[in-house]
Every structure is written in structure tokens, then in C-alpha cells.
Design a protein around this motif. Structure first.
Motif: not given
Ligand code: SAH
Ligand code: TMP
Ligand code: ZN
Length: 404
Positions: A62, A68, A80, A102-103, A105, A123-124, A126, A143-144, A168, A171-172, A174
Motif C-alpha cells: 500500500f 486498484y 457502495f 478504513i480503506g 480508496n 483513512v487510507d 495509498s 495513513d494506515f 480492507t 488486508h490488515i 495487526y
Molecule cells: N474499500 C474499497 C477498497 C479496497 S482495496 C473497496 O472495497 O473497493 C483496499 C484498500 O485498503 C486500499 O485502498 C489500501 O490502500 C487500503 N489499506 C490497506 N491497509 C490499510 C490500513 N491499515 N488502513 C487503512 N487502509 C488500508
């Protein structure tokens, strides 16, 4: 090795071998420095969480140029928009509600919240995609999300009534920091709502391409409830979603604040009945993955040998698992067509198949298109109707290899 969620013992059940980053589309000069890790998946004997056994550092995945963009699919845009209205209607009753995503995008969900004049923050980490959200009028923090970010948001904006995330949280790695952050940021009666690919669907449909670097966890109602409980929360609702090949939306609240719906116990009972994390079921899944992969490669090889041209559609993150695990390179698939400009002119991770624009599809006229974005099949097959009208055929590999 121990569980990233609960520290319990993890048993590995499938090793895909050495894999590249799924969303790292490369320029020719970047190929020499390509990053690889071992893609393997296991299950925790204690909390049932299915997870990768090797973690890729988050900043490698990220980053500023993470390619993406959620808004590429009209089906997902609709999903959405509906989600935003549902969250606002059901969860934003107070005087001045505050929604955190969170995430976020490119702002595909928060755009609708922003247009409704409701306080929000995405919050994201990327940057490039987050800038697209800001262009839509969405408030963002690059930010993460973690414990410290949550504290900072609360300090600046006050507590959140809803914390939402799509594709999202899985993807984490922690999760402790995420749940502690949610605990810090959420109002006493607030809800934490997140949706991710569902283990039950991945096992049932052999959608093994949902397994890649970014998808660290494959959640089920059982593993999510166990995790929530460790942090003083309860799983209070579950909803099956038809998007991305089958997902579940989990609603989490502070323990004792919301009565769980009957659907929660029902989904967990069903998971127990199906024994989705049982060694025998996972072994059967592993065998089916190998079979689908062999079927796919032998079909494409036969087509190529009989003089047909084969390209692919959708340079998805998922496709990195398929191409690298099955060994599909430019000898089998000449190009991948994709609508994302940040992917075009680059090559796919690991197997280095060139990515081209959708405009190039009409001029190059392949006989067959392997649909890597099978989760958007209906939308894409309708959009590219002329391909079939001219005799083109689609190859799909979920739940098994077939041609349409
Ligand atoms: N919510 C959107 C994007 C999914 S892609 C959808 O459903 O289509 C996953 C997104 O999570 C990416 O944009 C990436 O940058 C973000 N991401 C990854 N780790 C993260 C974290 N710790 N906190 C916030 N966003 C995060
Ligand atoms: P996803 O399956 O992870 O959502 O990724 C879908 C990919 O397919 C993404 O790179 C955008 C691309 N795409 C097209 O090229 N054409 C389309 O019509 C759609 C919906 C997606
Ligand atoms: Zn565990």
C-alpha cells in the motif's frame, strides 16, 4: 508458527510457492528488482482464523502508486452507493453523526456520505487513489488505520458513530491494533461494520485466487466472533453479499450494547455443520485447486495448439495467484486488457504479461478471453457484448473451468 490474531497454533494447508506482489504492475526496467515472498495459507487450531503464513511488509503493498481503483466497476459503484444510504439511514440518527471509513480508496462509498452533508473521514495510506477521493469532495487522511491513527482522529474530530471498511480489514494482519483503535474511536453505541471475501464461499467455489499477499485473512463468522470477543466486542449481525464472488458483512458492537440477530448463530451453526476449517475439507479444497489449475492450463494449451489466439481480461490482483501458481505466461496468454490507466503499458507481476487498454481489445480481436475479473462477469460480458457477437468466447475458472 502462531496465529496473527490470537497467538494459537497455525497449521498450513496450502503452499502456492514463491509469488510476486499481486498489485505490483511493472515497467520493463523494474523487472530485475521484482519482490517475491512465499504465498502459503494455514488455519488456527484455536480461533479457526484462516491466514497467510508469511506476512509482506505493508508499505510494499500500500504505497503512493497502489493501482486498484474501486470505482472501475459500475456494479461496485452501485453496491457502495446502496451501502452509504443504508449506513446513513440505520446508523446516523444523532445530532451530528460522524462516519469513518478504513480503506476508503477512491471514495466510492464516502462520496455519497459527503454529498449528504454528513461528517466523515476516509483513512487510507495509498496516496494516488486517495487523491481521487478528495477530488470527489471526500475528507481524507492518508495513513494506515491503527491504534495511534484512531486516537489522532478522535482528538481532532471526536468519536465515530460508524466505522466502516470494505475489502480492507482482511488486508490488515495487526488486528489487535485495529480493534484497540476501534475501541478508542467508537461511541458507546456505535458499530464497526466490515465486509470481506467469505471463507465459506472460497471453499465452496474453489475461488483460490482470493488468496494473495493483500488478503492476509480469510474470515468466517466463527473467526470474526472469536476475535471481536477478545477485545470486548460482540458480533451482532452478519449479511451475505453477492459481490466479489461472495462476501459477508459483519457488524460488531461493544459487548452488551446490541442484541445479536439470529443470523449470527445461524451462520456459525452452518459453518460448524459444513466443517469449513476441518483438515479433510481443506485437503479437498487443495486438491480441487490443483485440478482447476491443470484443467485451465490444458484447455488454453489445446486452444493455442489448434491455432486460436487467447488473451485475458482484467489485470486483477487475484490473477497474480492464477498466473503464477498455474504457470500462465505469454506463451499461453498474449495480453491482459484492463480499464485502469495505471496498469496499462506495464506487465503483470511474476509472469510479465503485457497489460493493454480496452480500446486495444477491439483492434486485436482474440478468439478467447480468459476472464480474470470473473467476479464482475455479468457487467463485463455485457459491456464487451460485441466480442461475443463477433464469435469470441470467454473462459472462466470459477467454480470450475468452463467456456461461455
Ligand atoms: N474499500 C474499497 C477498497 C479496497 S482495496 C473497496 O472495497 O473497493 C483496499 C484498500 O485498503 C486500499 O485502498 C489500501 O490502500 C487500503 N489499506 C490497506 N491497509 C490499510 C490500513 N491499515 N488502513 C487503512 N487502509 C488500508
Ligand atoms: P477486481 O476484481 O479486484 O475488482 O479488479 C477488477 C479489474 O478489472 C480492475 O483492474 C479493473 C478491471 N475492469 C475492466 O477492465 N473492465 C471492467 O468493465 C471492469 C468492471 C473492471
Ligand atoms: Zn487464532
Amino acid at each position: 508458527m502462531s496465529c496473527r490474531a490470537c497467538s494459537g497454533p497455525v497449521e498450513e494447508f496450502f503452499d502456492f510457492g514463491r509469488h510476486p506482489l499481486s498489485d505490483a504492475f511493472l515497467l520493463p526496467e523494474e523487472i530485475a528488482d521484482e519482490f517475491f515472498y512465499r504465498l502459503a495459507v494455514g488455519v488456527c487450531k484455536s480461533c479457526t482464523m484462516v491466514q497467510l503464513t508469511e506476512e509482506v511488509p505493508r508499505d510494499r503493498m500500500f504505497r503512493e502508486d497502489y493501482p486498484y481503483q474501486s470505482s472501475m466497476s459500475s456494479g461496485m459503484r452501485d453496491h457502495f452507493t446502496r451501502t452509504a444510504h443504508q449506513l446513513m439511514e440505520e446508523r446516523c440518527h444523532g445530532a451530528d453523526p460522524f462516519v469513518v471509513e478504513i480503506g476508503c480508496n477512491d471514495g466510492v462509498m464516502l462520496k455519497t456520505v459527503a454529498e449528504s452533508g454528513i461528517r466523515h473521514l476516509g483513512v487510507d495510506p495509498s496516496r494516488d487513489v486517495v487523491e481521487l477521493a478528495a477530488d470527489k469532495g471526500v475528507q481524507v487522511l492518508v495513513d494506515f488505520f491503527q491504534r495511534s491513527t484512531a486516537a489522532q482522529i478522535k482528538e481532532e474530530h471526536g468519536p465515530a458513530d460508524v466505522i466502516y471498511a470494505a475489502n480492507t480489514i482482511c488486508h490488515i494482519p495487526y488486528l489487535d491494533s485495529v480493534f484497540e483503535g476501534v475501541d478508542t474511536l467508537l461511541t458507546p453505541d456505535g458499530v464497526f461494520v466490515f465486509e470481506d471475501p467469505y471463507l465459506g464461499d472460497v471453499v465452496e467455489r474453489t475461488s483460490f485466487d482470493q488468496i494473495y499477499d493483500e488478503h492476509f485473512y480469510l474470515f468466517s463468522a466463527s473467526s470474526v466472533r472469536a476475535t471481536a470477543r477478545r477485545f470486548g466486542f460482540e458480533l451482532v449481525d452478519v449479511e451475505r453479499l453477492p459481490v466479489h464472488g461472495g462476501e459477508v458483512r459483519y457488524t460488531i458492537a461493544r459487548a452488551g450494547h446490541h442484541e445479536p440477530t439470529p443470523g449470527v448463530a445461524h451462520m456459525i451453526a452452518e459453518e460448524n455443520r459444513r466443517q469449513i476449517v476441518d483438515a479433510a475439507i481443506l485437503e479437498q479444497f487443495a486438491m480441487q485447486v490443483k485440478r482447476n489449475c491443470e484443467d485451465l492450463v490444458s484447455l488454453i494449451r489445446r486452444l493455442r495448439e489448434s491455432g486460436h489466439s487467447v488473451a485475458a481480461y482484467g489485470a486483477t490482483a487475484k490473477s497474480a495467484t492464477v498466473t503464477n501458481y498455474c504457470g500462465i505466461g505469454t506463451d499461453l496468454v498474449s495480453h491482459i486488457f484492463d480499464s485502469t490507466s495505471a496498469k496499462q503499458g506495464r506487465v503483470s507481476p511474476g509472469m510479465h504479461i503485457p497489460i493493454r487498454s480496452l480500446e486495444d481489445l477491439s483492434s486485436s480481436r482474440p478468439d478467447y478471453l480468459l476472464l480474470f475479473a470473473w467476479n464482475h462477469a455479468e457487467e463485463i460480458i455485457a459491456r464487451e457484448a460485441h466480442f461475443r457477437e463477433k464469435g469470441g468466447k470467454w473462459i472462466l475458472y470459477v467454480p470450475e473451468v468452463h467456456v461461455v
